[in-house]
Each structure stands twice: as C-alpha cells, then as structure tokens.
Scaffold this motif. Structure first.
Motif, PDB file in Angstrom:
ATOM      1  N   ALA A 189      -3.655 -27.626 -24.364  1.00 16.84           N
ATOM      2  CA  ALA A 189      -2.553 -28.073 -25.208  1.00 16.84           C
ATOM      3  C   ALA A 189      -1.381 -27.112 -25.064  1.00 16.84           C
ATOM      4  CB  ALA A 189      -2.998 -28.131 -26.678  1.00 16.84           C
ATOM      5  N   PRO A 190      -0.637 -27.217 -23.964  1.00 12.84           N
ATOM      6  CA  PRO A 190       0.356 -26.211 -23.628  1.00 12.84           C
ATOM      7  C   PRO A 190       1.430 -25.989 -24.673  1.00 12.84           C
ATOM      8  CG  PRO A 190       0.612 -28.170 -22.251  1.00 12.84           C
ATOM      9  CD  PRO A 190      -0.687 -28.283 -22.949  1.00 12.84           C
ATOM     10  N   LYS A 191       1.911 -27.021 -25.346  1.00 19.69           N
ATOM     11  CA  LYS A 191       2.993 -26.828 -26.303  1.00 19.69           C
ATOM     12  C   LYS A 191       2.525 -26.121 -27.566  1.00 19.69           C
ATOM     13  CE  LYS A 191       6.347 -30.255 -24.849  1.00 19.69           C
ATOM     14  NZ  LYS A 191       7.291 -31.288 -25.276  1.00 19.69           N
ATOM     15  N   GLN A 192       1.243 -26.232 -27.896  1.00 18.99           N
ATOM     16  CA  GLN A 192       0.741 -25.583 -29.098  1.00 18.99           C
ATOM     17  C   GLN A 192       0.157 -24.201 -28.810  1.00 18.99           C
ATOM     18  OE1 GLN A 192       0.061 -29.000 -28.481  1.00 18.99           O
ATOM     19  NE2 GLN A 192       1.815 -29.411 -29.806  1.00 18.99           N
ATOM     20  N   ALA A 193      -0.072 -23.904 -27.549  1.00 20.66           N
ATOM     21  CA  ALA A 193      -0.774 -22.671 -27.212  1.00 20.66           C
ATOM     22  C   ALA A 193       0.120 -21.445 -27.214  1.00 20.66           C
ATOM     23  CB  ALA A 193      -1.427 -22.826 -25.832  1.00 20.66           C
ATOM     24  N   VAL A 194       1.419 -21.632 -27.161  1.00 16.78           N
ATOM     25  CA  VAL A 194       2.339 -20.502 -27.069  1.00 16.78           C
ATOM     26  C   VAL A 194       3.368 -20.586 -28.186  1.00 16.78           C
ATOM     27  CG1 VAL A 194       2.034 -20.294 -24.578  1.00 16.78           C
ATOM     28  CG2 VAL A 194       3.845 -21.746 -25.476  1.00 16.78           C
ATOM     29  N   PRO A 195       3.918 -19.452 -28.593  1.00 16.86           N
ATOM     30  CA  PRO A 195       4.921 -19.471 -29.665  1.00 16.86           C
ATOM     31  C   PRO A 195       6.257 -20.006 -29.186  1.00 16.86           C
ATOM     32  CG  PRO A 195       4.654 -17.252 -28.818  1.00 16.86           C
ATOM     33  CD  PRO A 195       3.583 -18.081 -28.169  1.00 16.86           C
ATOM     34  N   VAL A 196       7.058 -20.478 -30.113  1.00 16.92           N
ATOM     35  CA  VAL A 196       8.433 -20.895 -29.813  1.00 16.92           C
ATOM     36  C   VAL A 196       9.296 -19.645 -29.751  1.00 16.92           C
ATOM     37  CG1 VAL A 196      10.452 -22.141 -30.674  1.00 16.92           C
ATOM     38  CG2 VAL A 196       8.156 -23.164 -30.869  1.00 16.92           C
ATOM     39  N   ARG A 197      10.042 -19.512 -28.682  1.00 19.48           N
ATOM     40  CA  ARG A 197      10.934 -18.363 -28.503  1.00 19.48           C
ATOM     41  C   ARG A 197      12.291 -18.859 -28.023  1.00 19.48           C
ATOM     42  NH1 ARG A 197       6.660 -17.066 -25.026  1.00 19.48           N
ATOM     43  NH2 ARG A 197       5.129 -15.540 -25.768  1.00 19.48           N
ATOM     44  N   ALA A 198      13.358 -18.129 -28.379  1.00 16.80           N
ATOM     45  CA  ALA A 198      14.695 -18.463 -27.886  1.00 16.80           C
ATOM     46  C   ALA A 198      15.504 -17.180 -27.766  1.00 16.80           C
ATOM     47  CB  ALA A 198      15.392 -19.450 -28.819  1.00 16.80           C
ATOM     48  N   PHE A 199      16.050 -16.958 -26.585  1.00 16.83           N
ATOM     49  CA  PHE A 199      16.855 -15.755 -26.326  1.00 16.83           C
ATOM     50  C   PHE A 199      18.143 -16.143 -25.600  1.00 16.83           C
ATOM     51  CE2 PHE A 199      12.435 -14.391 -26.418  1.00 16.83           C
ATOM     52  CZ  PHE A 199      12.483 -13.358 -27.354  1.00 16.83           C
ATOM     53  N   ASN A 200      19.214 -15.437 -25.938  1.00 12.58           N
ATOM     54  CA  ASN A 200      20.509 -15.642 -25.302  1.00 12.58           C
ATOM     55  C   ASN A 200      20.803 -14.455 -24.398  1.00 12.58           C
ATOM     56  OD1 ASN A 200      20.741 -17.859 -27.083  1.00 12.58           O
ATOM     57  ND2 ASN A 200      21.681 -16.558 -28.648  1.00 12.58           N
ATOM     58  N   VAL A 201      21.095 -14.710 -23.140  1.00 13.72           N
ATOM     59  CA  VAL A 201      21.399 -13.658 -22.177  1.00 13.72           C
ATOM     60  C   VAL A 201      22.848 -13.820 -21.730  1.00 13.72           C
ATOM     61  CG1 VAL A 201      20.806 -12.617 -19.964  1.00 13.72           C
ATOM     62  CG2 VAL A 201      18.994 -13.546 -21.428  1.00 13.72           C
ATOM     63  N   PHE A 202      23.653 -12.793 -21.979  1.00 11.90           N
ATOM     64  CA  PHE A 202      25.092 -12.855 -21.719  1.00 11.90           C
ATOM     65  C   PHE A 202      25.493 -11.841 -20.656  1.00 11.90           C
ATOM     66  CE2 PHE A 202      29.459 -11.497 -22.425  1.00 11.90           C
ATOM     67  CZ  PHE A 202      30.139 -12.685 -22.653  1.00 11.90           C
ATOM     68  N   PHE A 203      26.430 -12.237 -19.780  1.00 17.80           N
ATOM     69  CA  PHE A 203      27.026 -11.287 -18.851  1.00 17.80           C
ATOM     70  C   PHE A 203      28.542 -11.458 -18.870  1.00 17.80           C
ATOM     71  CE2 PHE A 203      26.219 -15.114 -16.430  1.00 17.80           C
ATOM     72  CZ  PHE A 203      27.330 -15.268 -15.604  1.00 17.80           C
ATOM     73  N   GLY A 204      29.264 -10.357 -18.684  1.00 20.07           N
ATOM     74  CA  GLY A 204      30.705 -10.371 -18.849  1.00 20.07           C
ATOM     75  C   GLY A 204      31.478 -10.975 -17.690  1.00 20.07           C
TER      76      GLY A 204
END
Length: 475
Positions: A36-51
């Motif tokens: 059950a791949p969607k339930q097996a891992v936590p929800v994460r969200a990261f923003n990566v910025f470059f100038g």
C-alpha cells in the motif's frame, strides 16, 4: 534468530533532548505495508529555491543546456516550462522582490517581512497534520546559504496561513545541526572534559544504544547492524564538519547571528556585494544540504524550505568550475564584467541577458546552480532514502523547485515574471515525472492543481478568482 518488528520512527534516545533516528532497516519492513504505497510513507512537502533563475529561452534547450546536471534525475522530476507568475506582477516592483516571494505562494509580498499568502508546504502540512506532527519532530525546517537580506522574501520560502515566516531560518550548518538534533544539557562540574564533550556531541550521548544495536545481543540482522553503524558514522562526520566549518577568506560573507531573521536592513555590506570562491560557496552549501537531507531521512522533519543563493544575489564569484570531469568555466565575475562593486557581481549577467548572444557567464552560473540543486536531490535518492514502498524519499515527497525570474531584465516586469523555471517530484505517484512539459499556465493554477493532487481542499489566491486546473501535470 527471531527478530523483533521495529517501528520506522524508532529513535535512539540521548541523555538530553536529542534524538537520533534509525535508517530504514529490514526489521522495519512489512509485506502488507509495502503493498500500500500511499499509506506506507508520510506526507512531506519541501520548497527548494535558487537565486536569479533560468532565462526562459535557455529552458528550451532541455538537458543539453544549463539543466544538464538534472539529467541523472530526469525520471524523478517533472520539468515545467512556461509557468507565469502573473499574480506577482500586481505591485510591479521587480522579480527580485515579487518573483521571489511568489515562489511557492503565487502571490506578491505583503510588506517587508510577510508573504502575500501561505506557501505550498504549509498548506499541505495543515491538511495532513491538523493536530501537529508526531512528538519530537521539527515542525518546519528552513535552511539555506544566501547573501542578500533586504527583504525576507529573498531567502525565506515557507510561510504560514497568516503570511508570516513559518520558522526561524537556519543560516549556518551548525545552527541547522542543533535544531535537528537538539542540544545536550548536563549539570555538574563544568570543568569535566567529558561533560564538555557531551554538550558538543549528540552522538556521545547515545553510545549505549549504539553498542546495543550493533552488538551480539542486538535484535537486528547483520545487514541492519552494519547500516546502523554506517548511519551513526555519517552523523558523526556531518557533526564534525558543522562544528568545524569556518570562513576561509576575510572577504567571505559574515553569516547573521543564530536564530535571528532580520526584517529589512542592508542587502549586503554597503550594497556592493561580497567576494567568495566557488569552493567556499559549495562547501558550506553541501554541508547544509547534507544535514537537511539527513533530517528528512531520519524523519526529523517533513516540511520546510531550502535556499541556495537568495534572490538578486550579489556575489563576485571566482574559481574553476568543473562538471563530470570537464572544466566548464572559470568564474571571475568582476574581471569579466570589467567592473567593481555591485556592477561586478554575477547578478549583472542576468540583466545583460540577450537571446542573440552566447551568454557564457550566465550559462555557467545557471549550470552551477543546477549542479548544487541536483546534489541535494540526489541525497534523497540514495540507498539510505529507500522507503517501505520501494521508492526513495525523493520519489515519495512533494519537492517543488523554483526561482525568482524567467528573464532577468527589469524593463518589462510582466516578461520578467513569465516563464519562471519550475520542477516537481512525483509525490508518491501523484504527479507525472520523466518529462519536460510546456505547461502554459499561471503559477497560481499550477500550485492549486498540485494542492488538489495532494488531497488538499484549500486553494491559494483570492477566493473570487476563477481557477483553471492544470490536469496535464497529474499522473
């Protein structure tokens, strides 16, 4: 030997506040969970910025141009071209302000220290963890290496619902290390050498646990014991690097004090920029990237932002730039610009961009930025990042990569904020990857489509605005 099932979030507990997470081990795997791949891992969200960005015409070259360093990860990314940050043009200052603040929010800033709306990562966090993250985690981790500070939106890229900065920015590797691992507090004779050392090292405080999990009575198999030992050795290496890192040049930028965000103030010393070598720049960034990736791998954080060089950076970079065993360019901004002070900074290459010219210096700078972004992404795609569903953290997370500008020339703000580079990861199968897509949409509609794909009901932007779903990016 009968092995005990272990929880993915199992930690080694120190004498003080620090916790050191274990990597994913065989004993933590369960065949039913893996199914059950969607339930097996936590929800994460990261923003990566470059100038400064990637001028839109250069984006059309795909991986044969400045995006080359992303090619090894092409199957894990969706590169989106023709994304316009039109909503950021409402105040019409320039991309360094409006574009940088609009990255991940799709709204112009609301003053010196506030964004115009929440960022993608925080909207996702609010939906999936309305009661907060599990105990002991860093709710939002913000870090980065940058050199311009005139507005917070230049370098901070994670904002709450009320448009305030989501967390204190960790600008030094040592500060980021302390925030992730905690600090050790001991009472007693401060002259005791061991106690002083314990205050400096979180690993010294988990020696007993380390010996147990790698010793003869360990519930782990040989492969897992080896991984635990390697894992802790790796933390030790990063710790030593973080505590030992010092500026190598008196001209290198002095980073701000720990746990302090300056709202406004001078952009850089005298507004004239800073001199720094490529080695100095990348050494600090890579340690920051290593530590940030380690925090994610250990499940110490699931949301936040990481910045490589702030919007409108003013650095005069020197040094030989190599990629894949080949010399790409020799950075010497001031000499090549034939100027001093702010006019000799890398910033100026973007303002001089011309589709009809070679733009060699700009290309080298943009290529280097992609190399450093790829360095961080790769850390989340290695063997230590493999999760229970068989995918890596990079594949399972929503990582949004963006920048401030699509062009760089201030004489046309609408054009400057059109065609802004964007890339996202698959977020555990929610979005397409392995493509370079001409999206042709406003950033706010792209972001809201991403939120819908993350099962988020809230939307960015004015409530009365008619939204357009960009379904082409969804898997």
């Amino acid at each position: 030997m009968l092995k005990r099932k272990m929880n993915r979030r199992m930690m080694l507990r120190s004498m003080g506040a620090a916790t050191v997470g274990l990597p994913l081990l065989e004993e933590m795997l369960d065949s039913q969970v893996a199914a059950a791949p969607k339930q097996a891992v936590p929800v994460r969200a990261f923003n990566v910025f470059f100038g400064l960005g990637v001028p839109a015409p250069l984006q059309t070259e795909g991986f044969e141009g400045v995006l080359e360093p992303l090619k090894p990860l092409k199957d894990k990314l969706l590169i989106m071209r023709n994304v316009d940050q039109i909503r950021c043009d409402e105040k019409g200052i320039n991309a360094h302000y409006d574009g940088a603040s609009g990255a991940f929010t799709a709204e112009p800033p609301n003053g010196e220290a506030r964004s115009g709306g929440p960022s993608i990562d925080q909207v996702v966090r609010k939906t999936h963890y309305p009661k907060g993250l599990p105990a002991g985690m860093v709710p939002t981790l913000i870090g980065g290496t940058f050199f311009r500070r005139s507005r917070v939106g230049r370098y901070v890229h994670s904002y709450n619902q009320d448009c305030t900065v989501a967390a204190t920015m960790q600008e030094k590797p040592r500060d980021l290390f302390d925030r992730v691992f905690g600090t050790i507090s001991l009472s007693g004779d401060e002259s005791d050498v061991r106690r002083k050392r314990l205050k400096r090292s979180v690993l010294d405080s988990v020696v007993a646990d380390y010996k147990y999990y790698t010793g003869a009575n360990s519930p782990l198999g040989s492969a897992s014991k080896s991984r635990v030992a390697d894992h802790l050795d790796r933390i030790r290496e990063f710790e030593q690097r973080a505590f030992a890192l010092k500026s190598k040049s008196p001209n290198a930028p002095q980073l701000p004090p720990r746990s302090q965000i300056l709202h406004g103030g001078p952009a850089d010393p005298g507004g004239m920029g800073v001199d720094i070598t490529l080695e100095e720049l990348t050494t600090e960034w890579r340690l920051m990237a290593d530590l940030y990736a380690l925090a994610i791998q250990m499940d110490r954080t699931r949301f936040g932002a990481l910045t490589f060089l702030a919007a409108g950076e003013r650095i005069r970079l020197t040094g030989d730039y190599e990629y894949d065993g080949k010399k790409i360019w020799q950075f010497d901004d001031a000499r090549q610009q034939k100027a001093s002070g702010d006019k000799g900074c890398s910033h100026e290459w973007w303002h001089k961009f011309n589709e009809k010219k070679k733009n060699e210096a700009l290309r080298a700078h943009a290529h280097m930025k992609m190399r450093e972004i790829a360095y961080f992404l790769q850390r989340l795609n290695d063997a230590d990042s493999r999760e229970a569903n068989g995918r890596t953290i990079l594949e399972n997370s929503l990582i949004t990569i963006s920048t401030e500008s699509g062009d760089g020339r201030h004489n046309d703000v609408k054009r400057e904020l059109s065609g802004v580079f964007h890339a996202i990861t698959g977020a555990n199968g929610r979005f397409k990857t392995g493509e370079i897509m001409d999206v042709g949409a406003e950033g706010i509609d792209v972001y809201n489509t991403m939120l819908a794909g993350m099962d988020v009901k809230d939307r960015l932007g004015p409530a009365k605005r008619e939204s357009t779903s960009v379904d082409s990016i969804r898997a």
